[in-house]
Enzyme design. Structure first.
Site, PDB file in Angstrom:
ATOM      1  N   ILE A 151       0.845  -1.201   0.000  1.00 42.52           N
ATOM      2  CA  ILE A 151       0.000   0.000   0.000  1.00 42.52           C
ATOM      3  C   ILE A 151       0.879   1.248   0.000  1.00 42.52           C
ATOM      4  O   ILE A 151       0.558   2.262  -0.638  1.00 42.52           O
ATOM      5  CB  ILE A 151      -0.950  -0.004   1.207  1.00 42.52           C
ATOM      6  CG1 ILE A 151      -1.979  -1.136   1.075  1.00 42.52           C
ATOM      7  CG2 ILE A 151      -1.652   1.339   1.353  1.00 42.52           C
ATOM      8  CD1 ILE A 151      -2.922  -0.991  -0.108  1.00 42.52           C
ATOM      9  N   TYR A 152       1.983   1.208   0.726  1.00 37.86           N
ATOM     10  CA  TYR A 152       2.916   2.338   0.730  1.00 37.86           C
ATOM     11  C   TYR A 152       3.330   2.698  -0.689  1.00 37.86           C
ATOM     12  O   TYR A 152       3.204   3.845  -1.128  1.00 37.86           O
ATOM     13  CB  TYR A 152       4.136   2.001   1.584  1.00 37.86           C
ATOM     14  CG  TYR A 152       5.288   2.959   1.422  1.00 37.86           C
ATOM     15  CD1 TYR A 152       5.137   4.318   1.706  1.00 37.86           C
ATOM     16  CD2 TYR A 152       6.538   2.519   0.990  1.00 37.86           C
ATOM     17  CE1 TYR A 152       6.190   5.202   1.566  1.00 37.86           C
ATOM     18  CE2 TYR A 152       7.599   3.390   0.846  1.00 37.86           C
ATOM     19  CZ  TYR A 152       7.423   4.734   1.131  1.00 37.86           C
ATOM     20  OH  TYR A 152       8.469   5.605   0.978  1.00 37.86           O
ATOM     21  N   ALA A 153       3.821   1.700  -1.431  1.00 37.34           N
ATOM     22  CA  ALA A 153       4.267   1.953  -2.804  1.00 37.34           C
ATOM     23  C   ALA A 153       3.119   2.429  -3.681  1.00 37.34           C
ATOM     24  O   ALA A 153       3.277   3.349  -4.498  1.00 37.34           O
ATOM     25  CB  ALA A 153       4.894   0.688  -3.385  1.00 37.34           C
ATOM     26  N   THR A 155       0.411   4.066  -2.837  1.00 37.64           N
ATOM     27  CA  THR A 155       0.017   5.452  -2.548  1.00 37.64           C
ATOM     28  C   THR A 155       1.042   6.440  -3.096  1.00 37.64           C
ATOM     29  O   THR A 155       0.678   7.527  -3.569  1.00 37.64           O
ATOM     30  CB  THR A 155      -0.179   5.694  -1.046  1.00 37.64           C
ATOM     31  OG1 THR A 155       1.029   5.386  -0.328  1.00 37.64           O
ATOM     32  CG2 THR A 155      -1.326   4.859  -0.498  1.00 37.64           C
TER      33      THR A 155
END
Length: 333
Positions: A151-153, A155
């Site tokens: 999810i980090y990547a 976003t």
């Protein structure tokens, strides 16, 4: 020059703000002081910046549109360096909502504020995690980035796309940069170097994933700051690429740039440097690869060097030594 730096109490934001102040610029810093890690470290960074009369701090959440807009209206910056984000690959596995709020909503609000008050150049941080499951090395800015693994990547890729839209629709020059494993003094406590050094000095074991079979293109923080400073005047212009390898958009004053030296280092070699600097071996818990991790990162620095005449070059032997010296001094060891 009047510069707005978001995430100014963070690891990279502090160093960028410090460099700007040292060069005589006026800096307005925005940080939400979220307790993702010890807030006292963030407060200490801001306090050091506040020793300069040219620094003003705004403690607010970029996800709050009204507060963000008011700060941009008050400061009216010439340049914006957007570094604020919810960071951390592993944390995103359990707290995905924090990444959508801080990274996507926060970036959108900042872009909206700058749309109403255009700036000379808006620079925004992304991540090498955006290359996801890509296997062709080194990673080039012109590579397709369509396989994020966390999810980090995802976003951060979303912020790149939203930024491109704003550059296209409102002719706002934007440079996004993908960082490659930044480390150094005043780093985040959740990062490997901080955790490994702390464990080593306590005589505690460390968790080593994928049995140590990983490589990272480590980037010393001073090198990263130098690259960012050189990119500030490198304002993207439509139709003026620097070569076939340029990521400059054909329809917008928008460019993506890697910030990494192009020298991957094995994780076990990195750990060995920490052992050398602390003067003792570190016990290892060898574990499988964690979800969302990739075995290797490797930056192409060709575009960065073409734009700025510079590429990161500090070896990990030097960078780790400087970090361990800072760690000992900060903790009185």
């Amino acid at each position: 020059m009047k510069v707005l730096v978001t995430g100014s109490a963070g690891f990279i934001g502090y160093h960028v703000s410090r460099r700007l102040l040292d060069e005589g610029h006026e800096v307005a810093g925005i940080d939400s002081m979220v307790p993702y890690y010890d807030v006292r470290l963030k407060q200490r960074r801001h306090a050091m910046l506040a020793e300069s009369a040219a620094f003003r701090a705004h403690v607010l959440d970029l996800a709050d549109m009204a507060a963000t807009d008011a700060a941009v209206e008050r400061e009216r910056p010439e340049v914006v360096i957007h570094l604020a984000a919810q960071a951390g690959v592993r944390y995103s596995l359990d707290h995905p909502e924090a990444y959508v709020s801080a990274n996507v909503v926060g970036t959108f609000n900042l872009l909206e504020s700058c749309r109403r008050r255009p700036v000379r150049h808006l620079l925004m941080a992304s991540t090498s995690s955006g290359y996801g499951a890509n296997t062709d090395m080194p990673f080039r800015e012109t590579d397709r980035a369509a396989t994020p693994l966390t999810i980090y990547a995802a976003t951060k890729l979303a912020t790149e796309h939203v930024g491109h839209c704003y550059a296209h629709l409102w002719n706002q020059p934007i440079t996004a940069f993908r960082f490659f494993t930044v480390y150094g003094p005043w780093g985040r406590p959740d990062m490997a170097l901080f955790r490994f050094t702390e464990a080593a000095l306590k005589g505690a074991p460390i968790d080593v994933y994928n049995h140590g079979r990983m490589e990272r293109d480590f980037t010393y923080v001073d090198d990263l700051v130098e690259a960012v400073m050189r990119l500030v005047p490198a304002v993207p212009e439509r139709g003026r690429p620097v070569g076939a390898f340029d990521s400059l958009s054909p329809v917008a004053p928008y460019r993506m740039v890697n910030i990494g030296g192009g020298h991957p280092v094995g994780l076990l070699e990195f750990i060995a440097e920490i052992e050398r600097c602390v003067g003792r071996p570190i016990a290892r818990n060898l574990l499988p690869m964690q979800p969302g991790e990739v075995p290797r990162t490797w930056a192409s620095a060709e575009l960065l060097e073409a734009l700025t005449g510079y590429r990161p070059a500090t070896p990990v032997s030097v960078g780790v030594e400087r970090f361990v010296a800072w760690f000992r001094a900060y903790h009185g060891l």
